[in-house]
Write a protein that holds these residues in place. Sequence first.
Motif, PDB file in Angstrom:
ATOM      1  N   GLU A  42      51.303  39.728  35.708  1.00 40.09           N
ATOM      2  CA  GLU A  42      50.847  40.499  36.869  1.00 40.09           C
ATOM      3  C   GLU A  42      51.791  41.666  37.129  1.00 40.09           C
ATOM      4  O   GLU A  42      51.339  42.779  37.416  1.00 40.09           O
ATOM      5  CB  GLU A  42      50.766  39.597  38.103  1.00 40.09           C
ATOM      6  CG  GLU A  42      49.613  38.620  38.050  1.00 40.09           C
ATOM      7  CD  GLU A  42      49.641  37.616  39.176  1.00 40.09           C
ATOM      8  OE1 GLU A  42      48.535  37.202  39.579  1.00 40.09           O
ATOM      9  OE2 GLU A  42      50.719  37.231  39.637  1.00 40.09           O
ATOM     10  N   GLU A  55      39.344  45.552  48.896  1.00 38.19           N
ATOM     11  CA  GLU A  55      38.489  44.496  49.440  1.00 38.19           C
ATOM     12  C   GLU A  55      39.259  43.219  49.753  1.00 38.19           C
ATOM     13  O   GLU A  55      38.664  42.170  49.924  1.00 38.19           O
ATOM     14  CB  GLU A  55      37.367  44.196  48.443  1.00 38.19           C
ATOM     15  CG  GLU A  55      36.480  45.394  48.196  1.00 38.19           C
ATOM     16  CD  GLU A  55      35.538  45.187  47.037  1.00 38.19           C
ATOM     17  OE1 GLU A  55      35.582  44.110  46.406  1.00 38.19           O
ATOM     18  OE2 GLU A  55      34.762  46.113  46.755  1.00 38.19           O
ATOM     19  N   SER A  56      40.565  43.309  49.806  1.00 37.44           N
ATOM     20  CA  SER A  56      41.367  42.108  50.020  1.00 37.44           C
ATOM     21  C   SER A  56      41.810  41.975  51.476  1.00 37.44           C
ATOM     22  O   SER A  56      41.693  42.905  52.264  1.00 37.44           O
ATOM     23  CB  SER A  56      42.583  42.119  49.098  1.00 37.44           C
ATOM     24  OG  SER A  56      43.394  43.226  49.379  1.00 37.44           O
ATOM     25  N   ASN A  69      41.669  37.827  47.321  1.00 34.89           N
ATOM     26  CA  ASN A  69      40.741  38.776  46.698  1.00 34.89           C
ATOM     27  C   ASN A  69      41.377  40.086  46.242  1.00 34.89           C
ATOM     28  O   ASN A  69      40.681  41.083  46.101  1.00 34.89           O
ATOM     29  CB  ASN A  69      39.558  39.058  47.641  1.00 34.89           C
ATOM     30  CG  ASN A  69      38.342  39.514  46.898  1.00 34.89           C
ATOM     31  OD1 ASN A  69      38.135  39.145  45.746  1.00 34.89           O
ATOM     32  ND2 ASN A  69      37.541  40.330  47.538  1.00 34.89           N
ATOM     33  N   ALA A  70      42.664  40.121  46.015  1.00 29.52           N
ATOM     34  CA  ALA A  70      43.291  41.320  45.444  1.00 29.52           C
ATOM     35  C   ALA A  70      43.060  41.296  43.932  1.00 29.52           C
ATOM     36  O   ALA A  70      43.159  40.246  43.305  1.00 29.52           O
ATOM     37  CB  ALA A  70      44.775  41.345  45.743  1.00 29.52           C
ATOM     38  N   TYR A  71      42.758  42.451  43.370  1.00 23.83           N
ATOM     39  CA  TYR A  71      42.432  42.529  41.948  1.00 23.83           C
ATOM     40  C   TYR A  71      43.603  43.125  41.177  1.00 23.83           C
ATOM     41  O   TYR A  71      43.968  44.287  41.366  1.00 23.83           O
ATOM     42  CB  TYR A  71      41.185  43.390  41.748  1.00 23.83           C
ATOM     43  CG  TYR A  71      40.824  43.595  40.300  1.00 23.83           C
ATOM     44  CD1 TYR A  71      40.224  42.587  39.564  1.00 23.83           C
ATOM     45  CD2 TYR A  71      41.084  44.803  39.668  1.00 23.83           C
ATOM     46  CE1 TYR A  71      39.890  42.765  38.241  1.00 23.83           C
ATOM     47  CE2 TYR A  71      40.752  44.996  38.340  1.00 23.83           C
ATOM     48  CZ  TYR A  71      40.153  43.977  37.630  1.00 23.83           C
ATOM     49  OH  TYR A  71      39.831  44.158  36.318  1.00 23.83           O
ATOM     50  N   GLU A  85      42.559  37.122  37.442  1.00 24.10           N
ATOM     51  CA  GLU A  85      42.590  38.442  38.083  1.00 24.10           C
ATOM     52  C   GLU A  85      42.544  38.395  39.611  1.00 24.10           C
ATOM     53  O   GLU A  85      43.218  39.163  40.272  1.00 24.10           O
ATOM     54  CB  GLU A  85      41.435  39.294  37.557  1.00 24.10           C
ATOM     55  CG  GLU A  85      41.582  39.626  36.089  1.00 24.10           C
ATOM     56  CD  GLU A  85      40.371  40.321  35.516  1.00 24.10           C
ATOM     57  OE1 GLU A  85      39.266  40.203  36.109  1.00 24.10           O
ATOM     58  OE2 GLU A  85      40.517  40.972  34.480  1.00 24.10           O
ATOM     59  N   ARG A  86      41.739  37.524  40.178  1.00 23.81           N
ATOM     60  CA  ARG A  86      41.572  37.499  41.643  1.00 23.81           C
ATOM     61  C   ARG A  86      42.110  36.218  42.279  1.00 23.81           C
ATOM     62  O   ARG A  86      41.574  35.740  43.273  1.00 23.81           O
ATOM     63  CB  ARG A  86      40.096  37.673  42.005  1.00 23.81           C
ATOM     64  CG  ARG A  86      39.574  39.053  41.715  1.00 23.81           C
ATOM     65  CD  ARG A  86      38.296  39.305  42.463  1.00 23.81           C
ATOM     66  NE  ARG A  86      37.742  40.604  42.137  1.00 23.81           N
ATOM     67  CZ  ARG A  86      38.012  41.718  42.796  1.00 23.81           C
ATOM     68  NH1 ARG A  86      38.814  41.688  43.838  1.00 23.81           N
ATOM     69  NH2 ARG A  86      37.468  42.854  42.441  1.00 23.81           N
ATOM     70  N   ARG A  87      43.163  35.671  41.747  1.00 24.29           N
ATOM     71  CA  ARG A  87      43.703  34.434  42.311  1.00 24.29           C
ATOM     72  C   ARG A  87      44.403  34.713  43.647  1.00 24.29           C
ATOM     73  O   ARG A  87      44.887  35.820  43.875  1.00 24.29           O
ATOM     74  CB  ARG A  87      44.680  33.787  41.330  1.00 24.29           C
ATOM     75  CG  ARG A  87      46.020  34.484  41.220  1.00 24.29           C
ATOM     76  CD  ARG A  87      46.972  33.707  40.322  1.00 24.29           C
ATOM     77  NE  ARG A  87      48.262  34.358  40.255  1.00 24.29           N
ATOM     78  CZ  ARG A  87      49.259  34.156  41.103  1.00 24.29           C
ATOM     79  NH1 ARG A  87      49.119  33.316  42.103  1.00 24.29           N
ATOM     80  NH2 ARG A  87      50.407  34.796  40.970  1.00 24.29           N
TER      81      ARG A  87
END
Length: 163
Positions: A42, A55-56, A69-71, A85-87
């Motif tokens: 990451e 969108e997080s 929801n962070a990408y 990716e969105r953990r």
Amino acid sequence: MAPKKEGKGLISHGQVAENRRARFDYEIMDTVEAGIVLTGTEVKSLRAGQAQIAESYASPEGGELWLINAYIPEYLQANRFNHVERRPRKLLVSKKQLARLSQEVERAGNTIVPLKLYFNEHGKAKLLIGLGKGKKAYDKRETAKNRDWNREKSRIMKEGGRG
């Protein structure tokens, strides 16, 4: 502050991602700088300047603060040791800050919104989060109207007042 890139186009410190929509959708009352728990792939993906936090949101759960929801895209060279990716990612704040944020979310119905993801001058990944109250449609129109007027005003001033 422009991102400082080291060799091969990697960011050593500076901004990685910004949630530009947050200040339009929310009235930000307070901001807090939080650390973020990341895996190695990451961090490598962030250093390449790839992330989206639009969108997080952050959520206090079980006595901890989580970024939901962070990408952060997969790091292509990592093969089987890659990350999801969105953990949900744990945010590091003091107990006092966590208690205050949790109380504001529960009591007043506010939201914890990520504003900016960046590397500080020591090379640590940080997330600037804001305590926001959702704006109504008329507040958003007022914001847009003020922004347009300020843009027009600066254009008039730049021309030297000859309209």
